[in-house]
Design a protein around this motif. Structure first.
Motif, PDB file in Angstrom:
ATOM      1  N   LYS A 233       0.836  -1.204   0.000  1.00 40.11           N
ATOM      2  CA  LYS A 233       0.000   0.000   0.000  1.00 40.11           C
ATOM      3  C   LYS A 233       0.869   1.250   0.000  1.00 40.11           C
ATOM      4  N   ARG A 234       1.906   1.233   0.788  1.00 39.36           N
ATOM      5  CA  ARG A 234       2.792   2.397   0.851  1.00 39.36           C
ATOM      6  C   ARG A 234       3.537   2.591  -0.467  1.00 39.36           C
ATOM      7  N   GLN A 235       3.996   1.479  -1.048  1.00 39.03           N
ATOM      8  CA  GLN A 235       4.752   1.567  -2.292  1.00 39.03           C
ATOM      9  C   GLN A 235       3.859   1.933  -3.479  1.00 39.03           C
ATOM     10  N   MET A 236       2.564   1.564  -3.414  1.00 37.10           N
ATOM     11  CA  MET A 236       1.633   2.010  -4.464  1.00 37.10           C
ATOM     12  C   MET A 236       1.469   3.526  -4.392  1.00 37.10           C
ATOM     13  N   GLN A 237       1.343   4.048  -3.190  1.00 37.49           N
ATOM     14  CA  GLN A 237       1.220   5.496  -3.057  1.00 37.49           C
ATOM     15  C   GLN A 237       2.488   6.194  -3.543  1.00 37.49           C
ATOM     16  N   ASP A 238       3.652   5.593  -3.258  1.00 42.45           N
ATOM     17  CA  ASP A 238       4.917   6.176  -3.702  1.00 42.45           C
ATOM     18  C   ASP A 238       4.984   6.287  -5.221  1.00 42.45           C
ATOM     19  N   GLN A 239       4.277   5.378  -5.901  1.00 43.11           N
ATOM     20  CA  GLN A 239       4.260   5.411  -7.368  1.00 43.11           C
ATOM     21  C   GLN A 239       3.063   6.201  -7.902  1.00 43.11           C
ATOM     22  N   GLY A 240       2.397   6.934  -7.011  1.00 46.17           N
ATOM     23  CA  GLY A 240       1.311   7.793  -7.440  1.00 46.17           C
ATOM     24  C   GLY A 240      -0.011   7.091  -7.673  1.00 46.17           C
ATOM     25  N   MET A 241      -0.157   5.893  -7.142  1.00 48.11           N
ATOM     26  CA  MET A 241      -1.397   5.126  -7.321  1.00 48.11           C
ATOM     27  C   MET A 241      -2.359   5.399  -6.165  1.00 48.11           C
ATOM     28  N   ASP A 242      -3.638   5.532  -6.501  1.00 43.87           N
ATOM     29  CA  ASP A 242      -4.650   5.684  -5.460  1.00 43.87           C
ATOM     30  C   ASP A 242      -5.502   4.411  -5.352  1.00 43.87           C
ATOM     31  N   THR A 243      -4.890   3.293  -5.672  1.00 50.13           N
ATOM     32  CA  THR A 243      -5.549   1.982  -5.641  1.00 50.13           C
ATOM     33  C   THR A 243      -6.055   1.656  -4.236  1.00 50.13           C
ATOM     34  N   ILE A 244      -7.269   1.149  -4.166  1.00 53.10           N
ATOM     35  CA  ILE A 244      -7.841   0.716  -2.888  1.00 53.10           C
ATOM     36  C   ILE A 244      -7.326  -0.673  -2.557  1.00 53.10           C
ATOM     37  N   LEU A 245      -6.775  -0.842  -1.371  1.00 58.50           N
ATOM     38  CA  LEU A 245      -6.324  -2.159  -0.933  1.00 58.50           C
ATOM     39  C   LEU A 245      -7.406  -2.800  -0.068  1.00 58.50           C
ATOM     40  N   ILE A 246      -7.739  -4.031  -0.396  1.00 56.75           N
ATOM     41  CA  ILE A 246      -8.738  -4.790   0.347  1.00 56.75           C
ATOM     42  C   ILE A 246      -8.122  -6.118   0.759  1.00 56.75           C
ATOM     43  N   SER A 247      -8.388  -6.539   1.988  1.00 56.44           N
ATOM     44  CA  SER A 247      -7.827  -7.793   2.464  1.00 56.44           C
ATOM     45  C   SER A 247      -8.747  -8.401   3.521  1.00 56.44           C
ATOM     46  N   GLY A 248      -8.195  -9.349   4.281  1.00 59.57           N
ATOM     47  CA  GLY A 248      -8.985 -10.056   5.265  1.00 59.57           C
ATOM     48  C   GLY A 248      -8.556  -9.782   6.688  1.00 59.57           C
ATOM     49  N   ASP A 249      -8.829 -10.732   7.553  1.00 63.87           N
ATOM     50  CA  ASP A 249      -8.680 -10.555   8.993  1.00 63.87           C
ATOM     51  C   ASP A 249      -7.234 -10.433   9.466  1.00 63.87           C
ATOM     52  N   ALA A 250      -6.277 -10.699   8.601  1.00 65.99           N
ATOM     53  CA  ALA A 250      -4.878 -10.578   9.016  1.00 65.99           C
ATOM     54  C   ALA A 250      -4.406  -9.132   9.090  1.00 65.99           C
ATOM     55  N   LEU A 251      -5.306  -8.198   8.808  1.00 67.92           N
ATOM     56  CA  LEU A 251      -4.951  -6.789   8.953  1.00 67.92           C
ATOM     57  C   LEU A 251      -5.453  -6.200  10.263  1.00 67.92           C
ATOM     58  N   VAL A 252      -5.951  -7.059  11.166  1.00 74.29           N
ATOM     59  CA  VAL A 252      -6.495  -6.563  12.436  1.00 74.29           C
ATOM     60  C   VAL A 252      -5.385  -6.376  13.475  1.00 74.29           C
ATOM     61  N   THR A 253      -4.438  -5.559  13.143  1.00 73.54           N
ATOM     62  CA  THR A 253      -3.359  -5.210  14.060  1.00 73.54           C
ATOM     63  C   THR A 253      -2.909  -3.792  13.772  1.00 73.54           C
ATOM     64  N   ASP A 254      -2.593  -3.048  14.819  1.00 68.08           N
ATOM     65  CA  ASP A 254      -2.132  -1.664  14.665  1.00 68.08           C
ATOM     66  C   ASP A 254      -0.827  -1.582  13.887  1.00 68.08           C
ATOM     67  N   GLU A 255      -0.134  -2.705  13.779  1.00 69.48           N
ATOM     68  CA  GLU A 255       1.115  -2.711  13.022  1.00 69.48           C
ATOM     69  C   GLU A 255       0.889  -2.374  11.552  1.00 69.48           C
ATOM     70  N   TYR A 256      -0.309  -2.677  11.056  1.00 68.30           N
ATOM     71  CA  TYR A 256      -0.586  -2.341   9.650  1.00 68.30           C
ATOM     72  C   TYR A 256      -0.399  -0.846   9.424  1.00 68.30           C
ATOM     73  N   TRP A 257      -0.990  -0.047  10.298  1.00 69.88           N
ATOM     74  CA  TRP A 257      -0.874   1.417  10.150  1.00 69.88           C
ATOM     75  C   TRP A 257       0.536   1.900  10.424  1.00 69.88           C
ATOM     76  N   SER A 258       1.229   1.228  11.309  1.00 70.25           N
ATOM     77  CA  SER A 258       2.608   1.641  11.593  1.00 70.25           C
ATOM     78  C   SER A 258       3.490   1.439  10.362  1.00 70.25           C
ATOM     79  N   ILE A 259       3.092   0.519   9.475  1.00 67.58           N
ATOM     80  CA  ILE A 259       3.828   0.299   8.227  1.00 67.58           C
ATOM     81  C   ILE A 259       3.391   1.298   7.160  1.00 67.58           C
ATOM     82  N   THR A 260       2.074   1.488   7.034  1.00 62.36           N
ATOM     83  CA  THR A 260       1.567   2.327   5.948  1.00 62.36           C
ATOM     84  C   THR A 260       1.606   3.822   6.258  1.00 62.36           C
ATOM     85  N   GLY A 261       1.393   4.179   7.524  1.00 62.57           N
ATOM     86  CA  GLY A 261       1.160   5.579   7.831  1.00 62.57           C
ATOM     87  C   GLY A 261      -0.104   6.035   7.126  1.00 62.57           C
TER      88      GLY A 261
END
Length: 366
Positions: A233-261
């Motif tokens: 998600k972060r690298q897509m934004q770095d390339q100017g993409m506004d792509t929506i990322l969709i996933s499952g229950d493995a994103l239920v951790t605050d670490e996700y936001w700590s990676i993406t900002g």
């Protein structure tokens, strides 16, 4: 002499009482306590420790105290089997684990052979219960085909006019989730523009992101975990993409936001109804947060797995495998997830999946 005999009898009585007081039931939890998915292991450990503390504070189970063992499988199938065998050697009668489906499935063979009941709080691959090696295998979470039904339907309807890519990390969880979602979406008449695998554990997904950009991907569905999804998600934004990322229950951790900002803003994911919002869970959430531990993700699911097993043991009056299995099959249990029971496969009879959205560093119902 009389005093000596009395003293000896008193000593024997004291020893007997001490033995009764020290009677213990050994249970365990196991998951990725180290490695890139260690945040989920921390959730499980926090939930298990709190459940054991609360049960013991209330008098234990049938007069016996619980002792918790914690195993680290690092979400590695071979290590999971080794952990399962270690738990056999420690006399464990119940396993609240594992986390990754790729760990729970092979470990379940060991537990079934050794007469150890296993209730996973987190493994969602259908094979875990569809092909369970024995009757003492259960889960208190949902299944990938349930999750895929929700995700695939939404992709086909709400995003039917968008270019969609579906990718997975080749694990039992990630590929299973991606394929379940793809099947439902395709059955609804929507075809993906890209479907491929990626390698988990990498830091640079520039090549993949560049391909997605060249294909004008509007929506990226990720069958995998938060670390890789966050980097993408972060690298897509770095390339100017506004792509929506969709996933499952493995994103239920605050670490996700700590990676993406802020790049993580608008990320969608499926997860079961948030147990932290249940009235039954309020005291547990308060206790966990007061201790500086997390109540997010699978903490309460691990707590509930132990609750259900403990109630079954109390109903059976023993930790005997067959009798507790019968109690689990027939009973209804009051847990922090609400009232639950198990079907003939060992799947939980709880509501399925709902949508969440990441906003301002937190996830909540969409």
């Amino acid at each position: 002499m009389k005093n000596s005999i009395l003293a000896s009898l008193a000593g024997i009585t004291a020893i007997a009482m001490s033995s009764t007081a020290m009677a213990e039931i050994v249970i365990a939890t196991a998951g990725p306590m180290t490695g890139q998915y260690a945040s989920f292991g921390a959730q499980m450990k926090a939930g298990a420790e709190q459940a054991v503390a609360d049960i013991n504070a209330a008098g234990g189970i049938n007069g016996e105290e619980l002792v918790l063992e914690v195993g680290d499988d690092a979400c590695d199938p071979k290590q999971a089997v080794a952990v399962a065998n270690q738990m056999v050697g420690k006399g464990v009668v119940f396993m609240a684990g594992h986390f990754c489906s790729g760990s729970s499935i092979p470990a379940s063979q060991v537990y079934a052979e050794e007469g150890i009941i296993q209730i996973t709080p987190a493994s969602t691959n259908p094979k875990f219960t569809d092909e369970r090696p024995g009757p003492g295998v259960y889960r208190v979470c949902g299944r990938d085909d349930q999750q895929g039904q929700v995700a695939g339907t939404t992709l086909a309807t709400e995003f039917g006019d968008k270019n969609i890519a579906i990718i997975h990390d080749k694990t039992a969880y990630g590929k299973g989730l991606a394929d379940a979602t793809k099947a439902v979406m395709n059955a609804a008449g929507k075809e993906e523009a890209v479907y491929e695998a990626y390698t988990a554990g990498e830091k640079d997904y520039t090549a993949l992101v560049s391909k997605l950009k060249s294909e004008n991907i509007d929506v990226l569905y990720v069958g995998g975990y938060h670390t890789e999804a966050g980097l993408m998600k972060r690298q897509m934004q770095d390339q100017g993409m506004d792509t929506i990322l969709i996933s499952g229950d493995a994103l239920v951790t605050d670490e996700y936001w700590s990676i993406t900002g802020p790049a993580g803003e608008g990320t969608l994911m499926t997860f079961s109804p948030d147990p932290r919002k249940n009235a039954e869970a309020a005291p547990v959430v308060e206790a966990l947060e007061a201790a500086g531990k997390t109540a997010e993700g699978y903490a309460l699911y691990t707590y509930a797995a132990i609750q259900a097993w403990a109630e079954a043991v109390e109903a059976a009056g023993t930790t005997d495998y067959e009798e507790v299995v019968a109690a689990l099959d027939e009973g209804e249990f009051n847990t922090v997830l609400g009232k639950l029971s198990f079907d003939e496969k060992g799947d939980v009879t709880l509501p399925g999946y709902v949508w969440y959205e990441w906003k301002n560093g937190q996830y909540d119902y969409r």
